[in-house]
Design an enzyme around this catalytic site. Structure first.
Site, mmCIF file in Angstrom:
data_model
loop_
_atom_site.group_PDB
_atom_site.id
_atom_site.type_symbol
_atom_site.label_atom_id
_atom_site.label_comp_id
_atom_site.label_asym_id
_atom_site.label_seq_id
_atom_site.Cartn_x
_atom_site.Cartn_y
_atom_site.Cartn_z
ATOM 1 N N ASP A 1 0.851 -1.189 0.000
ATOM 2 C CA ASP A 1 0.000 0.000 0.000
ATOM 3 C C ASP A 1 0.888 1.239 0.000
ATOM 4 O O ASP A 1 1.998 1.229 0.524
ATOM 5 C CB ASP A 1 -0.950 0.005 1.194
ATOM 6 N N GLU B 1 -0.041 -1.101 5.875
ATOM 7 C CA GLU B 1 1.015 -0.584 6.754
ATOM 8 C C GLU B 1 0.870 0.903 6.992
ATOM 9 O O GLU B 1 1.108 1.393 8.099
ATOM 10 C CB GLU B 1 2.381 -0.888 6.140
#
Length: 488
Positions: A120, A185
């Site tokens: 991400d 994350e």
């Protein structure tokens, strides 16, 4: 009288000799004892990374705001570009989007190795300011450009390249190797890394080694040190986001009162900024500077090799620069200020959010107590937005840390200085704290002051040489990890 004078002179002379002697003794930075590994640049690997950067896997705290199709497309891209990895490793999708790849070792009783990365990425604010489109995934022959190049798709692809090369060479690990690829994350890893870590822990012994992002190969990090420094994260700071609220009667701006809610909230912010928690040069931070002292010029060695005498001066010098100041204290930063609804109305309520990053050895409660003391006489209400304690400190005397150092020496510049440090931010690796203390945070890309601004900023990019170094670094750890005598 002369006897006392000569005694004083002798004592001062002895002190001076001790101080200078310690500075002179600290002149031998650690040199690598391992042979250099093969670090070659493959245009095909760079093109695969460039393709990975074209996927808009933009993070979102709320699941409904996430582009699930982009996430699925990225996972399909990995499958298409790394068929050998997908043929030999088992693959499990965790909580919809994180992926756990497992390469079973020949000795299931031995503790596994865990290599982490996340796919991400943060949003892009000003795409027009970029040299290449942020999701263009451009490889120009020297750099790969795009959002996620540094944080953290280069690590994802480097891990797959390393495994693919080992498989092509016929390598079979004794220890099981996990690739833990997270999807959230940037918003804390609660659905991704946390669940993946629990699954790994449930399936076998605690990991012998966990490697994640967090540290890098820095240049110009400290004045006077010419050699590159590989900062390996052995802990992460804790965090506390605290909302402050000031209330005071408002009214029309043409007849303002002597004190307003805005005055109160700005005074609170300034007090906290001007009264930080005290600097510390003990614990991990002390170890960091003990390691770096031999690489310093003579004056630096004189001060830092004699912190028993010059501790206060050392702190003042480090406090002059934002990065080194953050290394020695729990930091205080205002991140949000809100008040008012109209330009001619004095607001009755003003708010601020303060973010604290907490050194190991201090706690969320310590920061709460500090805030209460500093703002004791102000009419301020506080409440916690989010909080997390500092992580446990990974040992720097372990065989696991020694292996990471060997990998850095084998794949990095030969004059690199390897130093443990506290990561100022947070990574997915904090979710492994309940299961192992062998957690180290490092990815071997060069990070200059200019590059630092590219992380989460404009023109994020990574050099082809750094990608090649990352692949070699992970390959070295995976192959040499079988020799670790820790945890089974």
């Amino acid at each position: 009288m002369n006897k006392y004078l000569w005694s004083a002179v002798a004592a001062l002379g002895g002190l001076a000799a001790t101080v200078v002697g310690r500075a002179a003794w600290a002149t031998s930075p650690e040199r690598p004892s391992v042979e250099a590994a093969d670090v070659t640049i493959s245009d095909e690997a760079m093109e695969r990374l460039a393709g990975a950067l074209r996927h808009r896997t933009i993070t979102a705290r709320a699941p409904e705001d996430r582009d699930d199709a982009a996430y699925a497309d990225f996972r399909a891209y990995l499958r298409a570009k790394y068929p050998r990895v997908h043929e030999h490793l088992t693959r499990s999708v965790v909580n919809g989007h994180s992926v756990l790849y497992t390469w079973p070792g020949s000795n299931a009783a031995r503790a596994p190795l865990v290599f982490m990365a996340h796919y991400d990425v943060v949003p892009v604010d000003e795409p027009a300011d970029w040299t290449h489109p942020p999701f263009g995934g451009v490889y120009d022959g020297t750099h790969v450009w795009g959002r996620g190049a540094l944080d953290d798709k280069a690590s994802v692809c480097a891990l797959f390249e390393a495994v693919d090369q080992l498989l092509a060479a016929g390598y079979q690990p004794q220890r099981t190797i996990h690739l833990a690829i997270g999807h959230d994350e940037e918003v804390g890893g609660a659905a991704g890394a946390s669940a993946v870590a629990a699954r790994i822990a449930a399936d076998g012994p605690p990991p012998a080694l966990v490697v994640d992002e967090g540290g890098a190969l820095t240049e110009g990090a400290l004045p006077g040190i010419d050699a590159p420094i590989a900062f390996v994260g052995v802990a992460e700071k804790g965090y506390l986001s605290l909302a402050l609220r000031a209330t005071h009667p408002g009214g029309h701006s043409s007849v303002p009162t002597t004190r307003t809610s805005v005055d109160i909230i700005t005074e609170a912010v300034q007090r906290l900024r001007n009264t930080p928690l005290p600097a510390r040069l003990d614990g991990v931070t002390g170890t960091t500077f003990d390691t770096l002292t031999p690489a310093m010029p003579f004056v630096g060695r004189l001060i830092f090799a004699n912190r028993w005498l010059f501790n206060g001066l050392a702190k003042k010098l480090l406090a002059r620069r934002a990065p080194s100041n953050a290394a020695i204290r729990t930091t205080t930063a205002p991140t949000r200020l809100t008040a008012g609804v109209k330009d001619n109305v004095v607001p009755s309520t003003a708010r601020a959010t303060m973010n604290f990053r907490i050194l190991p050895g201090q706690s969320v409660d310590d920061v709460h107590a500090h805030v209460a003391d500093v703002l004791e006489d102000l009419p301020i209400e506080t409440h916690v937005v989010q909080a997390g304690e500092p992580t446990p400190v990974a040992p720097t005397t372990s065989d696991a840390f020694a292996l990471v150092k060997d990998a850095i020496h084998a794949t990095g510049p030969r004059d690199v200085v390897v130093a443990p440090f506290v990561v100022p931010g947070t990574t997915d690796s904090r979710h492994y704290a309940p299961y192992t203390d062998r957690v180290y945070r490092f990815a071997p890309f060069r990070l200059t002051p200019d590059d630092q601004s590219r992380i989460h900023g404009v023109d994020e990019r990574i050099s082809a040489a750094d990608v090649a170094r990352m692949i070699a670094f992970y390959r070295y750890l995976m192959a040499a990890g079988d020799e670790l005598p820790v945890r089974g």
